[in-house]
Structures are given as C-alpha cells and as structure tokens.
Design a protein around this motif. Structure first.
Motif, short mmCIF file in Angstrom:
data_model
loop_
_atom_site.label_atom_id
_atom_site.label_comp_id
_atom_site.label_asym_id
_atom_site.label_seq_id
_atom_site.Cartn_x
_atom_site.Cartn_y
_atom_site.Cartn_z
N TRP A 75 0.83 -1.21 0.00
CA TRP A 75 0.00 0.00 0.00
C TRP A 75 0.86 1.26 0.00
CZ3 TRP A 75 -4.68 -0.30 -1.54
CH2 TRP A 75 -5.48 -1.41 -1.25
N TRP A 76 1.93 1.24 0.77
CA TRP A 76 2.83 2.40 0.77
C TRP A 76 3.51 2.56 -0.59
CZ3 TRP A 76 8.11 2.68 -0.03
CH2 TRP A 76 8.70 3.90 0.26
N LEU A 77 3.88 1.43 -1.23
CA LEU A 77 4.53 1.51 -2.53
C LEU A 77 3.59 2.10 -3.59
CD1 LEU A 77 7.07 0.84 -4.19
CD2 LEU A 77 6.06 -1.44 -4.62
N ILE A 78 2.30 1.73 -3.56
CA ILE A 78 1.33 2.29 -4.51
C ILE A 78 1.19 3.79 -4.29
CG2 ILE A 78 -1.11 2.30 -5.12
CD1 ILE A 78 -1.16 -0.69 -4.69
N ALA A 79 1.09 4.18 -3.01
CA ALA A 79 0.98 5.61 -2.73
C ALA A 79 2.23 6.37 -3.16
CB ALA A 79 0.70 5.82 -1.24
N TYR A 80 3.37 5.77 -3.02
CA TYR A 80 4.62 6.43 -3.40
C TYR A 80 4.74 6.55 -4.92
CZ TYR A 80 9.63 7.21 -3.99
OH TYR A 80 10.86 7.71 -4.38
N LEU A 81 4.38 5.48 -5.64
CA LEU A 81 4.49 5.51 -7.10
C LEU A 81 3.46 6.46 -7.73
CD1 LEU A 81 5.15 1.72 -7.86
CD2 LEU A 81 6.81 3.60 -7.79
N ARG A 82 2.28 6.55 -7.15
CA ARG A 82 1.25 7.44 -7.68
C ARG A 82 1.50 8.91 -7.30
NH1 ARG A 82 -3.43 7.62 -6.36
NH2 ARG A 82 -4.58 7.77 -8.34
N GLY A 83 2.40 9.14 -6.37
CA GLY A 83 2.66 10.52 -5.94
C GLY A 83 1.73 11.01 -4.88
N ASP A 84 1.03 10.11 -4.20
CA ASP A 84 0.10 10.55 -3.15
C ASP A 84 0.85 11.19 -1.98
OD1 ASP A 84 -1.89 9.53 -4.70
OD2 ASP A 84 -2.11 7.66 -3.55
N LEU A 85 2.07 10.73 -1.70
CA LEU A 85 2.82 11.27 -0.58
C LEU A 85 3.32 12.69 -0.86
CD1 LEU A 85 4.93 8.11 0.36
CD2 LEU A 85 2.74 8.85 1.30
N VAL A 114 -5.59 5.92 -1.29
CA VAL A 114 -6.17 5.65 0.03
C VAL A 114 -6.17 6.97 0.78
CG1 VAL A 114 -6.01 4.36 2.18
CG2 VAL A 114 -5.32 3.29 0.03
N ASN A 115 -7.31 7.39 1.22
CA ASN A 115 -7.40 8.64 1.97
C ASN A 115 -6.68 8.52 3.32
OD1 ASN A 115 -8.93 9.96 0.00
ND2 ASN A 115 -10.86 9.15 0.85
N ASN A 116 -6.01 9.61 3.71
CA ASN A 116 -5.31 9.70 5.01
C ASN A 116 -4.17 8.69 5.14
OD1 ASN A 116 -7.13 11.76 5.92
ND2 ASN A 116 -8.63 10.12 6.37
N LEU A 117 -3.58 8.27 4.04
CA LEU A 117 -2.40 7.41 4.07
C LEU A 117 -1.20 8.30 3.75
CD1 LEU A 117 -2.18 3.83 2.66
CD2 LEU A 117 -0.23 5.38 2.46
N ASN A 118 -0.42 8.66 4.79
CA ASN A 118 0.66 9.62 4.62
C ASN A 118 2.03 9.08 4.99
OD1 ASN A 118 0.37 9.46 7.39
ND2 ASN A 118 -0.70 11.44 7.53
N SER A 119 2.16 7.83 5.42
CA SER A 119 3.46 7.26 5.79
C SER A 119 3.35 5.74 5.76
CB SER A 119 3.90 7.76 7.17
OG SER A 119 2.99 7.32 8.16
N PHE A 120 4.50 5.12 6.04
CA PHE A 120 4.50 3.66 6.08
C PHE A 120 3.71 3.14 7.27
CE2 PHE A 120 6.39 -0.34 7.54
CZ PHE A 120 6.18 -1.13 6.43
N ARG A 137 -9.32 5.64 7.26
CA ARG A 137 -8.60 5.37 6.02
C ARG A 137 -9.48 4.50 5.13
NH1 ARG A 137 -5.23 4.60 10.24
NH2 ARG A 137 -3.51 6.09 10.47
N VAL A 138 -9.68 4.93 3.91
CA VAL A 138 -10.57 4.22 3.02
C VAL A 138 -10.03 4.33 1.60
CG1 VAL A 138 -12.05 6.24 2.73
CG2 VAL A 138 -12.96 3.97 2.24
N ILE A 139 -10.20 3.31 0.82
CA ILE A 139 -9.74 3.30 -0.56
C ILE A 139 -10.74 4.03 -1.45
CG2 ILE A 139 -10.82 1.09 -1.07
CD1 ILE A 139 -8.44 0.41 -2.84
N THR A 140 -10.23 4.70 -2.46
CA THR A 140 -11.08 5.46 -3.39
C THR A 140 -11.28 4.66 -4.67
OG1 THR A 140 -9.16 6.61 -4.35
CG2 THR A 140 -10.23 7.63 -2.44
N ASP A 141 -12.25 5.11 -5.50
CA ASP A 141 -12.54 4.43 -6.76
C ASP A 141 -11.67 4.90 -7.91
OD1 ASP A 141 -13.57 6.93 -6.86
OD2 ASP A 141 -15.57 6.34 -7.57
#
Length: 429
Positions: A108-118, A130-136, A155-159
């Motif tokens: 989950w952290w890797l997906i957020a990192y690759l998408r640029g969510d962080l 994923v909303n409110n996912l800001n760290s490992f 924390r919840v996943i988006t569509d």
C-alpha cells in the motif's frame, strides 16, 4: 605368670562385659579390588536397567535420526504445525500474521509512493489511492484494518485507484486463507485429546494368577472423569526380540496378545475400573514362560486404550507398558468398588494395590500337562492291571464277541463287570 609377653591374660567368661557389643571387623580388601568394586556395581546397574519401548506415561521412546527426506514434513505443513510444541506454534502464529501485515502494508505504501500521493498530502484537489495514508505506519495500519475487517472509517480506498482495488482483492482472499489455516491450526492444537488421556490411568503392575482354573495375565484400567470414553477398546502387544529358524534376528518384534477379541471383552464400558485379562493358552506368547523364566526374560507389554471423547467426538489414545520386573507372579488386584447408599463408590487409593495368592510357579504348558495326566489315572491303571493278569486286548475282544445276549452271556458279563470292579478297587488301594 604368663610365658609369652605382649599377650593379655585370659579373662574369666563370667567376668566378660556383656554390655559391650562384639565388634566384627571386615577384612580389608586390596587396593585394586576396592577400585574395581564401584565399576562392577555400576556395570551391574547398567545390566539390570531395562530400556523401555514405551514409557509408563505413554510416550514412545523412539527417536528418528538421519532423516534425509525432510521435505516430506513441509508437504503436510498442517500436521507439522499441530505437532510442534506450544512455544513454536505461538511464535509461528504471530510471525505469519505480522509478516502478512507488513508485506501488504509495504504494498500500500509503494502504490501511494508511485502514484505521488505522498507528494500531494496538502493538496485538497488531489484524489489519493487511500485517503489519510501519509506514511509507512499509516499504510501498515490500513493493512491490518483491511485484513482483519476492522474498518475504523478513517482510512478508506477510493474508486480512482484500480491497482489499489486489485491489491484489496488479493489481500482479502489471502487474508481469509491465512485466517482459516492459522485459526484452524490453533483450534486443533487446543482441542487435541492428548490431555484427555491424562485422566485414563493404568495400574502400576500387571499380575499373573489363576482365574477359572487357568493362568491369566491381568492389569487394571480406569477413567478418572465422569464424562465417559465412547467406543472404548483395548489392545495389548508383547515387545520382544526374536530369532527366526533361518537365523534372522528381529529386534523389538511385536506379537498380539488376545485380551478378549473373540469374545468382545476388549470393547469396554469404562464407567468404573476394569481388570483386563489375557488367558495364557496355546496361542499366548506366555505359554511356555514360568515364574523363574519371567524374572530373567527381557520383554515388555504395551497396552493401548482407544476411544472417542464424549464432549468433542475426537479419538483419544492412552498407552502404558509393563516390563518383566513389573509383572508380579502370584498376585491379584485389590477390589476398589464398594456399594454405598444408593450408588457405587470407587476408591482410587487402592487402584494399584495387589495381594498375594496361591499360584503355581510352573508355566501354563506344564500346568496343562499335569492336569491332563491327573485326569486319566484310572484308565491307565485298569489297562496295566488287565495286562498283568495275562489278558491281551485281542483275546479280550474275542471273548467279548463270543458272548451272546442270553442268560449265560448276561452272567458272564456280570462276572466280567465284577472283575473290573475288583481291579478298580485294587487300583484305588
């Protein structure tokens, strides 16, 4: 005055001190003998020590060494985990869940990192995976919530994240498999009927004594719980090394001992302690074993009690063993069942107690031969008397065939019967 110096004068026997006990000095052994004595005693103890095949508590005294095909343990991983000790089982239980949560948390952290969510944490216009996912750490917490279906709602996943939806499906399926496997393993581990066997007790000793005119080997079993063992059955095996006629040596050969298989006595209604009996007959391995032979023989009797636990329906097995020194010849078990006011009471203080009884020291085969010889003394004495009177059996038969059913034949038959009666009386005298 005494002729030799250095000797005390003889004392009067009446003046001897009767209160002082006589001191008998043991002869002093040579140094070599004193050094060899402990070694000989230790050697005798090693010789007398009997190596058990099955311990008294039911544990098999067999260790598997040089097992090269260890991969077979992993092919049946469920049974392997169940057979492990509790400390290893709990360690693996915690380890599997922790590794699973860490692995999917990293995904989950890797997906957020690759998408640029962080990089867009403060951007309200950005739609993260994923909303409110800001760290490992937050990714790890979201992994735990997803796999355990806690769902705090923070924390919840988006569509807008198809890769996140795919990862969610994979974690849900794999998490269900891990839960089923580990929870099932722990359930089987907890509900194993091994501890139920702790309340199934066997007598400390087995006994050999007469029962209904025959030598029998007996031991006692009992159940300490009020919940009964369903479909209880018992078996017994003789463990003894043997050598075949061809010279082949078979170590720890197993021979079945009949404890009522033909009559159904091996199927027990184990409500109160029962005495299990093995009749020593021609089919018994104890047929030619006497009391003197038993004390010198190296053998072991393994008894196995099996049944289903009434509460869980799982099969339970209790084991024990008796070596030759624990088989008491000429003893019986003390009764433990008494009738009280409206019920039967079992006194387990006397469960292992035995008392001595008159039992022949010979083997069952010798006892059967003596019994057969004492059953036909009259026939042998009658035949010897007739032969001594000079009447061969052929002449006796010819004489009997010539007799007719008239009065003369009846008289001769009566006279013949009288002769036989006289011969019998003489043999008795």
């Amino acid at each position: 005055m005494f002729p030799l110096t250095g000797l005390n004068p003889p004392r009067n026997p009446m003046e001897q001190d009767v209160e002082s006990p006589a001191i008998i000095r043991q002869p002093k052994l040579p140094k070599q003998a004193r050094e060899d004595l402990p070694k000989k005693l230790a050697k005798m103890d090693r010789v007398k020590k009997v190596q058990r095949y099955v311990q008294k508590d039911g544990k098999c005294n067999v260790h598997h060494g040089n097992v090269r095909e260890k991969y077979r343990y992993f092919t049946d991983i469920f049974t392997t985990l169940v057979d492990l000790k509790w400390r290893f089982n709990l360690f693996i239980f915690v380890l599997v869940y922790t590794v699973t949560w860490l692995f999917f948390g990293f995904m989950w952290w890797l997906i957020a990192y690759l998408r640029g969510d962080l990089d867009h944490l403060s951007d309200n216009q950005w739609t993260p995976c994923v909303n409110n996912l800001n760290s490992f750490v937050s990714a790890f917490l979201f992994s735990i919530e997803t796999e355990t279906t806690i769902g705090y709602g923070y924390r919840v996943i988006t569509d807008k994240c198809p890769e996140g939806i795919l990862l969610l499906l994979i974690q849900s399926v794999l998490g269900s498999i891990v839960n089923a496997f580990m929870v099932g393993c722990m359930f089987v581990k907890i509900s194993q009927p091994k501890k139920r066997a702790e309340t199934l007790v066997f007598s400390t000793n087995a006994v050999i004594s007469m029962r209904d005119g025959r030598l029998c080997l007996m031991f006692r079993v009992g159940d300490l719980r009020n919940s009964h063992i369903v479909e209880a059955s018992i078996r017994a095996k003789l463990i003894k090394s043997k050598q075949t006629k061809e010279g082949e040596f078979i170590p720890l050969n197993q021979t079945d001992m009949n404890v009522g298989y033909n009559t159904g006595d091996d199927r027990l209604f184990l409500v109160s302690p029962l005495i299990i009996c093995h009749e020593i007959n021609q089919n018994s391995p104890f047929w030619e074993i006497s009391q003197a032979h038993l004390s010198k023989d190296e053998l072991e009797i393994v008894v196995i009690l099996e049944g289903m636990v009434e509460a869980t329906g799982m099969t339970c097995q209790a084991r024990s063993s008796y070596v030759s020194s624990e088989i008491k010849w000429g003893y019986r078990f003390t009764p433990v069942l008494t009738l009280e006011d409206g019920f039967y009471e079992v006194d387990y203080n006397s469960f292992h107690d035995i008392y001595e009884t008159n039992t022949p020291a010979c083997s069952a085969r010798e006892l059967a031969d003596m019994t057969n010889r004492t059953r036909l003394p009259l026939t042998w004495s009658l035949a010897s008397k007739l032969s001594q009177q000079g009447l061969p059996e052929s002449e006796q038969e010819a004489h009997e065939t010539k007799t007719s059913p008239d009065h003369e034949g009846e008289g001769q038959q009566t006279e013949r019967n009288g002769d036989i009666a006289n011969i019998e009386s003489e043999s008795k005298v």
